[in-house]
Design a protein around this motif. Structure first.
Motif, short mmCIF file in Angstrom:
data_model
loop_
_atom_site.label_atom_id
_atom_site.label_comp_id
_atom_site.label_asym_id
_atom_site.label_seq_id
_atom_site.Cartn_x
_atom_site.Cartn_y
_atom_site.Cartn_z
N ASN A 150 0.82 -1.21 0.00
CA ASN A 150 0.00 0.00 0.00
C ASN A 150 0.86 1.26 0.00
OD1 ASN A 150 -2.47 -1.38 -0.01
ND2 ASN A 150 -2.46 -1.57 2.22
N MET A 151 1.93 1.26 0.83
CA MET A 151 2.81 2.42 0.87
C MET A 151 3.60 2.55 -0.44
SD MET A 151 3.85 5.13 2.35
CE MET A 151 3.01 4.91 3.93
N PHE A 152 4.01 1.42 -1.01
CA PHE A 152 4.70 1.43 -2.30
C PHE A 152 3.82 2.11 -3.35
CE2 PHE A 152 5.87 -0.27 -6.43
CZ PHE A 152 7.26 -0.33 -6.38
N TYR A 153 2.54 1.76 -3.35
CA TYR A 153 1.60 2.37 -4.29
C TYR A 153 1.44 3.86 -4.01
CZ TYR A 153 -2.78 3.48 -6.64
OH TYR A 153 -3.73 4.08 -7.42
N GLN A 154 1.37 4.22 -2.74
CA GLN A 154 1.19 5.63 -2.37
C GLN A 154 2.37 6.48 -2.84
OE1 GLN A 154 0.13 6.29 1.76
NE2 GLN A 154 0.71 8.44 1.68
N ILE A 155 3.58 5.94 -2.73
CA ILE A 155 4.78 6.70 -3.09
C ILE A 155 5.02 6.71 -4.60
CG2 ILE A 155 7.31 6.79 -2.87
CD1 ILE A 155 6.97 5.76 -0.01
N THR A 156 4.80 5.55 -5.27
CA THR A 156 5.17 5.43 -6.68
C THR A 156 4.02 5.64 -7.65
OG1 THR A 156 4.71 3.05 -6.80
CG2 THR A 156 6.92 3.72 -6.06
N GLY A 157 2.78 5.53 -7.15
CA GLY A 157 1.64 5.61 -8.04
C GLY A 157 1.38 4.34 -8.82
N GLU A 158 2.13 3.27 -8.53
CA GLU A 158 1.98 2.01 -9.24
C GLU A 158 1.87 0.85 -8.25
OE1 GLU A 158 1.52 1.64 -12.45
OE2 GLU A 158 1.89 3.73 -12.98
N ASN A 159 0.97 -0.06 -8.50
CA ASN A 159 0.77 -1.22 -7.62
C ASN A 159 1.62 -2.39 -8.14
OD1 ASN A 159 -0.26 -2.82 -5.60
ND2 ASN A 159 -2.12 -3.32 -6.72
N LEU A 160 2.94 -2.23 -8.05
CA LEU A 160 3.84 -3.19 -8.70
C LEU A 160 4.90 -3.77 -7.76
CD1 LEU A 160 4.44 -1.37 -12.12
CD2 LEU A 160 3.16 -3.47 -11.75
N LEU A 161 4.70 -3.67 -6.45
CA LEU A 161 5.72 -4.15 -5.53
C LEU A 161 6.02 -5.64 -5.74
CD1 LEU A 161 7.64 -3.76 -3.14
CD2 LEU A 161 5.73 -4.26 -1.61
N THR A 162 5.00 -6.46 -5.90
CA THR A 162 5.21 -7.90 -6.08
C THR A 162 6.06 -8.18 -7.32
OG1 THR A 162 3.08 -8.37 -5.03
CG2 THR A 162 4.05 -10.13 -6.35
N LYS A 163 5.78 -7.44 -8.39
CA LYS A 163 6.54 -7.62 -9.64
C LYS A 163 7.99 -7.20 -9.46
CE LYS A 163 5.81 -6.81 -14.57
NZ LYS A 163 4.96 -6.13 -15.57
N VAL A 164 8.22 -6.09 -8.76
CA VAL A 164 9.59 -5.61 -8.55
C VAL A 164 10.37 -6.59 -7.66
CG1 VAL A 164 10.98 -3.75 -7.56
CG2 VAL A 164 8.94 -3.20 -8.91
N MET A 165 9.72 -7.11 -6.62
CA MET A 165 10.38 -8.08 -5.74
C MET A 165 10.71 -9.36 -6.50
SD MET A 165 10.69 -6.58 -2.80
CE MET A 165 10.55 -7.48 -1.27
N ALA A 166 9.85 -9.78 -7.40
CA ALA A 166 10.15 -10.94 -8.25
C ALA A 166 11.36 -10.65 -9.14
CB ALA A 166 8.93 -11.30 -9.11
#
Length: 326
Positions: free
Chosen positions: A127-143
């Motif tokens: 949620n915070m990743f999305y708030q800061i980056t504007g993209e809901n892609l944390l899972t993809k970046v961690m992969a």
């Protein structure tokens, strides 16, 4: 023998080369309203990049970091890596990415000659990743980070801007994350630019605050290497990972400056802050221009200032960092 030595006896063996200023993220501290093209110029072509890097290498550059915007948005990104890596004299090729393409492409980048990779991750909370980056892609970046290790990178660097009231409380979460992983976690102090005064005032966390916490927990500073970036790196006997602190407001931050920057449209920047740059593009059209290009580079380096003078509140002309590759 390096010919890139300025009047303060600093040696410049490190080039940060932006290949695009386009980015698909909308990070609050960089492009909060998303990317809007402010020029009609084409980005440097592969041939121009080749001529540029050859000239830098002949003057003593040993390391090139390919930056953006988001450099992997270029369709010829893998070709750029290969071209830079195959330039005589270049010993290390690195890139900084937001990581959204890593899971799919990082193995190809490695094969092309990429030696080191930095990934921007400002939160381990989706949620915070999305708030800061504007993209809901944390899972993809961690992969993507897992894919980088699988592709043969022995270490991955992760860039994080800790901000008061947003993600600063995640420090211990980040440290726990790198305990079993060979990740160099680089905390980058929020920097003030021409368009983020309110954000800076509300969220700036001095790097010195983080450093005191690390030292109190037994972290010890490592000796700096010649082609290292600006981070002060700390290690701990109980951790596989490391912590780097980038503190541009620290006294003497500029004393060890070792890098020059070229923008995605071919302008030389002697500093991330404070000047409008010098156009190089007219001398990038063929190898026969390399000598004239080198003379221009040497001439410009003589004008590099001792410091960016951020401590005195000098913001320079930088509006946002995507324009010249951070």
């Amino acid at each position: 023998m390096s010919q890139f030595i300025d009047q303060f006896q600093r040696k410049f063996e490190y080039l940060r080369l932006s290949v695009t200023d386009v980015c698909n993220f909308k990070c609050t501290y960089c492009l909060p309203d998303g990317y809007h093209r402010e020029h009609k110029k084409q980005f440097l072509s592969l041939a121009e990049i080749s001529n540029l890097v050859q000239s830098f290498a002949q003057l003593g550059t040993k390391k090139v970091r390919i930056t953006g915007g988001e450099p992997s948005l270029r369709r010829d990104f893998t070709g750029i890596i290969e071209t830079v890596k195959n330039t005589q004299g270049i010993e290390k090729v690195a890139t900084t990415t937001n990581g959204f393409r890593m899971a799919k492409s990082v193995a190809d980048w490695k094969k092309a000659g990429l030696d080191a990779i930095n990934v921007s991750i400002d939160s381990l909370d989706a949620n915070m990743f999305y708030q800061i980056t504007g993209e809901n892609l944390l899972t993809k970046v961690m992969a993507g980070i897992d894919a980088a290790f699988a592709a043969g990178f022995s270490q991955v660097k992760v860039n994080t801007v800790l901000m008061k009231g947003l993600n600063a409380h995640e420090l211990q979460t980040f440290l726990a994350w790198i305990k079993p992983r060979n990740i160099q976690l680089r905390f980058i102090e929020l920097m003030q630019t021409g368009d983020n005064h309110a954000l800076f005032q509300a969220h700036h966390v001095p790097g010195s605050v983080i450093m005191k916490q690390l030292i109190a927990q037994g972290w010890v500073e490592k000796v700096r290497q010649a082609t290292d970036g600006p981070a002060r790196v700390f290690c701990h006997p109980d951790y596989s990972g490391e912590v780097g602190l980038i503190m541009p407001y620290e006294a003497h931050f500029c004393d060890n400056c070792n890098r020059l920057r070229v923008s995605s449209t071919g302008r030389l920047h002697l500093c991330l802050f404070g000047e409008q740059g010098t156009d190089l593009r007219d001398l990038l059209q063929g190898p026969e221009q390399n000598e004239a290009l080198q003379q221009r580079l040497i001439s410009q380096l003589k004008t590099k200032r001792a410091s960016h003078f951020l401590q005195q509140g000098d913001l320079g002309g930088t509006t946002h960092f995507a324009a010249i590759g951070g």
